[in-house]
Design a protein around this motif. Structure first.
Motif, PDB file in Angstrom:
ATOM      1  N   LEU A 241      54.765  40.755  35.943  1.00  0.00           N
ATOM      2  CA  LEU A 241      53.634  40.869  36.867  1.00  0.00           C
ATOM      3  C   LEU A 241      52.769  42.053  36.445  1.00  0.00           C
ATOM      4  CD1 LEU A 241      55.618  40.278  40.191  1.00  0.00           C
ATOM      5  CD2 LEU A 241      54.497  38.589  38.715  1.00  0.00           C
ATOM      6  N   GLU A 242      51.826  41.788  35.576  1.00  0.00           N
ATOM      7  CA  GLU A 242      50.951  42.842  35.061  1.00  0.00           C
ATOM      8  C   GLU A 242      49.946  43.308  36.128  1.00  0.00           C
ATOM      9  OE1 GLU A 242      50.873  44.508  32.344  1.00  0.00           O
ATOM     10  OE2 GLU A 242      52.108  43.411  30.919  1.00  0.00           O
ATOM     11  N   ASN A 243      49.241  42.316  36.705  1.00  0.00           N
ATOM     12  CA  ASN A 243      48.253  42.613  37.750  1.00  0.00           C
ATOM     13  C   ASN A 243      47.308  43.744  37.352  1.00  0.00           C
ATOM     14  OD1 ASN A 243      49.705  40.676  39.033  1.00  0.00           O
ATOM     15  ND2 ASN A 243      50.295  41.903  40.796  1.00  0.00           N
ATOM     16  N   ARG A 244      46.744  43.598  36.172  1.00  0.00           N
ATOM     17  CA  ARG A 244      45.709  44.501  35.677  1.00  0.00           C
ATOM     18  C   ARG A 244      44.583  43.657  35.105  1.00  0.00           C
ATOM     19  NH1 ARG A 244      48.145  47.364  38.372  1.00  0.00           N
ATOM     20  NH2 ARG A 244      48.764  49.541  38.070  1.00  0.00           N
ATOM     21  N   ASP A 245      43.367  44.221  35.081  1.00  0.00           N
ATOM     22  CA  ASP A 245      42.217  43.444  34.630  1.00  0.00           C
ATOM     23  C   ASP A 245      41.620  43.942  33.319  1.00  0.00           C
ATOM     24  OD1 ASP A 245      41.028  45.769  35.483  1.00  0.00           O
ATOM     25  OD2 ASP A 245      39.804  44.844  37.059  1.00  0.00           O
ATOM     26  N   LEU A 282      43.384  45.338  40.082  1.00  0.00           N
ATOM     27  CA  LEU A 282      44.605  44.534  40.042  1.00  0.00           C
ATOM     28  C   LEU A 282      44.339  43.057  39.806  1.00  0.00           C
ATOM     29  CD1 LEU A 282      46.448  46.086  43.121  1.00  0.00           C
ATOM     30  CD2 LEU A 282      46.514  46.845  40.738  1.00  0.00           C
ATOM     31  N   THR A 283      43.088  42.638  39.850  1.00  0.00           N
ATOM     32  CA  THR A 283      42.760  41.216  39.812  1.00  0.00           C
ATOM     33  C   THR A 283      41.470  40.962  39.033  1.00  0.00           C
ATOM     34  OG1 THR A 283      42.224  39.284  41.201  1.00  0.00           O
ATOM     35  CG2 THR A 283      41.598  41.451  42.050  1.00  0.00           C
ATOM     36  N   PHE A 284      41.333  39.731  38.564  1.00  0.00           N
ATOM     37  CA  PHE A 284      40.102  39.323  37.882  1.00  0.00           C
ATOM     38  C   PHE A 284      39.124  38.658  38.848  1.00  0.00           C
ATOM     39  CE2 PHE A 284      42.878  39.611  34.119  1.00  0.00           C
ATOM     40  CZ  PHE A 284      42.034  40.295  33.259  1.00  0.00           C
TER      41      PHE A 284
END
Length: 325
Positions: A241-245, A282-284
């Motif tokens: 769970l990377e949750n980086r943009d 955290l999101t795109f």
């Protein structure tokens, strides 16, 4: 050096983005060995990083032929190779719901898509013998659930478990990460035993090997080590769970996945939901599809010689379908 790498990556973006959205990936027979997502043997003819997994949290969709057809067509158009479908009803009423899940999986297989049974609960990582009040059950609850999933004969290509112990009670987790970690490891070992040969995937956060509090000594280990190093050997593939943009930087996808990719096969997960102004990084959702494709292409280029990168996971169908261009 990073500027040169970035220049090369940007020059390759169009080709890479196209590569990541195959219109008709050549895939294995569903009677053959597991796919690239789960084994590394057989599967996709092209590079493993062309693989994409889509979370689908709508358990009313199986049995609805119209919406199932819409999902499968969406997957075809967007290069999705694997669907992880919420299978909670199979735990509550397996006999009643098995037929509609069998139909869903068969339809997906007819479109050359793999299907994973998606489930999990933070309480499933808690031993049955405990002083805690367990409104969500215990390890035994989760083990029974996965035994029912296997017995449903729905034709799943594997299981994606998302039981996250830190979600049950964050304060309790950080007060005693070793006990929480032991509960998770014991739970996954039990799931593995109940699934037989069905591939097991499990989702973990990127910080299991970054936060020093998660370096613990569990049963059978001669010394302390990061929690991911206990978890990853128990599963076929880790969904990180990377949750980086962003791809680059100390807080980017590449940096946060380095340790896990060194341990074993990983699918790198990214978020597409609207998390509000405090969750922008955290999101795109804010950046849109084009930005997401660009960053994932940079990750793929940077890790093109890393065999443990098995693809990307997109969370989730409802928000990804509404992501702006």
């Amino acid at each position: 050096k990073q500027i040169a790498t970035l220049a090369l990556a940007l020059a390759s973006i169009d080709a890479l983005a196209s590569f990541h959205r195959p219109s008709a990936p050549s895939r294995r027979s569903h009677r053959g060995p597991p796919s690239m997502l789960t084994s590394g043997g057989g599967g996709f003819v092209g590079a493993a990083v062309s693989a994409r997994l889509l979370y689908v949290w709508d358990n009313t969709l199986p049995g609805d032929s119209v919406r199932t057809g819409q999902l499968l067509e969406f997957c075809r158009r967007n290069g999705i190779g694997t669907i992880a479908i919420d299978c909670a009803p199979l735990g509550g009423s397996p006999t009643v719901n098995a037929a509609r899940y069998r139909s869903f999986v068969a339809s997906a297989h007819g479109r050359d898509l793999d299907v994973l049974a998606l489930a999990g609960d933070p309480w499933w990582t808690v031993p049955a013998v405990t002083t805690l009040q367990n409104p969500g059950g215990s390890q035994e609850t989760g083990w029974r659930f996965y035994a029912q999933v296997r017995a449903s004969n729905a034709g799943f290509d594997g299981v994606l478990d998302v039981s996250e112990p830190y979600q049950r009670d964050p304060a309790a987790f950080w007060n005693d990460p070793a006990t929480a970690g032991q509960g998770l490891v014991d739970f996954l070992a039990g799931v593995r035993a109940r699934l037989g040969g069905l591939p097991l995937l499990h989702a973990i956060p990127y910080w299991y090997d970054e936060d020093p509090r998660c370096t613990v000594r569990l049963a059978g280990s001669p010394s302390a080590k990061p929690l991911n190093q206990y978890v990853q050997p128990l599963v076929d593939v880790t969904v990180l769970l990377e949750n980086r943009d962003v791809a680059f930087g100390s807080d980017g996808i590449i940096a946060h996945s380095q340790g896990e990719l060194a341990v074993g096969p990983c699918i790198l997960g990214v978020e597409t939901q609207d998390l509000g102004p405090t969750g922008d990084e955290l999101t795109f959702w804010e950046e849109g599809r084009g930005a997401m494709e660009r960053e994932l292409a940079l990750v793929a280029l940077a890790r093109m010689n890393q065999p443990n990168l098995r693809g990307f996971a997109l969370h989730h169908y409802a928000s990804f379908a509404n992501l702006r261009p």
